[in-house]
Each structure stands twice: as structure tokens, then as C-alpha cells.
Design an enzyme around this catalytic site. Sequence first.
Site, PDB file in Angstrom:
ATOM      1  N   ASP A  33      37.087  39.098  35.198  1.00 14.74           N
ATOM      2  CA  ASP A  33      38.011  39.969  35.940  1.00 14.74           C
ATOM      3  C   ASP A  33      39.229  39.134  36.330  1.00 14.74           C
ATOM      4  OD1 ASP A  33      39.296  41.481  38.137  1.00 14.74           O
ATOM      5  OD2 ASP A  33      37.534  42.766  37.977  1.00 14.74           O
ATOM      6  N   ILE A  34      40.411  39.652  36.046  1.00 19.91           N
ATOM      7  CA  ILE A  34      41.640  38.892  36.275  1.00 19.91           C
ATOM      8  C   ILE A  34      42.047  38.858  37.763  1.00 19.91           C
ATOM      9  CG2 ILE A  34      43.384  40.721  35.988  1.00 19.91           C
ATOM     10  CD1 ILE A  34      44.856  38.853  34.067  1.00 19.91           C
ATOM     11  N   GLN A  96      37.473  53.964  41.272  1.00 15.43           N
ATOM     12  CA  GLN A  96      37.707  53.463  39.903  1.00 15.43           C
ATOM     13  C   GLN A  96      39.208  53.435  39.624  1.00 15.43           C
ATOM     14  OE1 GLN A  96      35.950  55.877  36.781  1.00 15.43           O
ATOM     15  NE2 GLN A  96      36.338  54.331  35.198  1.00 15.43           N
ATOM     16  N   HIS A 102      33.062  50.464  33.327  1.00 11.21           N
ATOM     17  CA  HIS A 102      32.782  49.023  33.422  1.00 11.21           C
ATOM     18  C   HIS A 102      31.804  48.743  34.546  1.00 11.21           C
ATOM     19  CE1 HIS A 102      36.450  50.106  35.641  1.00 11.21           C
ATOM     20  NE2 HIS A 102      36.080  49.234  36.557  1.00 11.21           N
ATOM     21  N   HIS A 104      30.797  45.782  37.226  1.00  7.10           N
ATOM     22  CA  HIS A 104      31.231  44.543  37.866  1.00  7.10           C
ATOM     23  C   HIS A 104      29.974  43.696  38.096  1.00  7.10           C
ATOM     24  CE1 HIS A 104      35.245  46.065  39.294  1.00  7.10           C
ATOM     25  NE2 HIS A 104      34.626  47.224  39.236  1.00  7.10           N
TER      26      HIS A 104
END
Length: 138
Positions: A33-34, A96, A102, A104
Site C-alpha cells: 500500500d502506497i 472503500q 482488495h 488490507h
Amino acid sequence: MAYDTNNIFARILRGELPKIAVYEDDLTLAFMDIMPAVEGHTLVIPKEAAETILDLSPEGAAATIRTTQKVAAAVKKALGVPGIMLAQLNGTAAGQSVPHLHFHILPRAHGLEMNFHGRKMVDAKVLMPVAEKIRAAL
Ligand code: 5GP
């Protein structure tokens, strides 16, 4: 609502945007995750075009859970944490923000602070060594 083929994760899957991958197979992809909520925050996505868990095929769901379990074990080992939290949000009302399903994967430990995800961008130079540790733990 129709699946948005130009959402960020669809573009990552097509190779149009960069990613720091930790695992990939025919049906799924796992990457850093960025804007991590915590060090080691990893995302798992199906390659299938599905906005939420309700849109995913049973085969896609099985593959995504298999990858989530596999990568969660590696994240736990690589980060040396006692706990792992999984989060999966469906719909903007649930928080979301990227309309491609996705999971996490979030390392947890007593006293370890967690930011709200998706707020603060972290440099790739910081994420790469963490991703390397996770890949080595797979
Ligand atoms: P959501 O709120 O939809 O459950 O979470 C979306 C997640 O995607 C957030 O944690 C956010 O930091 C992450 N994210 C958003 N854009 C990008 C991107 O371009 N690359 C990566 N690797 N993660 C992203």
C-alpha cells in the site's frame, strides 16, 4: 454500478501504473500500500474485474482468500508482529476508496499505532526493503 476499468488497481494490473509487488499468480496480485496505515501494510487483489466482494466469482473469492492467507503469514513473519488484522471495505459508504476489491493486510502489535489508511504517501525507497522482507518470508 458498472466496473470502472480505469480505477487505480485496474491500471496497476494492466501495468500502466507502478507497483511494489510481493506476490503474483494467475488470479491474484499482492503489493505494498502506497499510503500505509502501518509499516508492512499490504494489499491483495483479484485479477478479475470486481468492485466489491459481492461482485466476485466464487473461484475469484477462493483465490483471493488463499493469497491473503499466504501473504498474511509472510507479512507476520517478515515484520515480526504477533497479530495481523485484515480489512475489506465494500462501497463508499463503508469507506472503500478504490473501486476494485482488495483485502488490507495490517501488522498489529500491542502499543503499535495505526494511522488511518490512504492518507500519507510513503516513498518507494521506504517500501522496497519491507517488500523484500515479505517476499523472502513467502
Ligand atoms: P480502501 O479505502 O478502498 O479500502 O483502500 C484503498 C487503499 O489503496 C488505501 O489504503 C490507499 O492507501 C491505497 N492506494 C491508493 N492508491 C494507491 C496506489 O496508487 N498504489 C498503491 N500501492 N496503493 C494505493
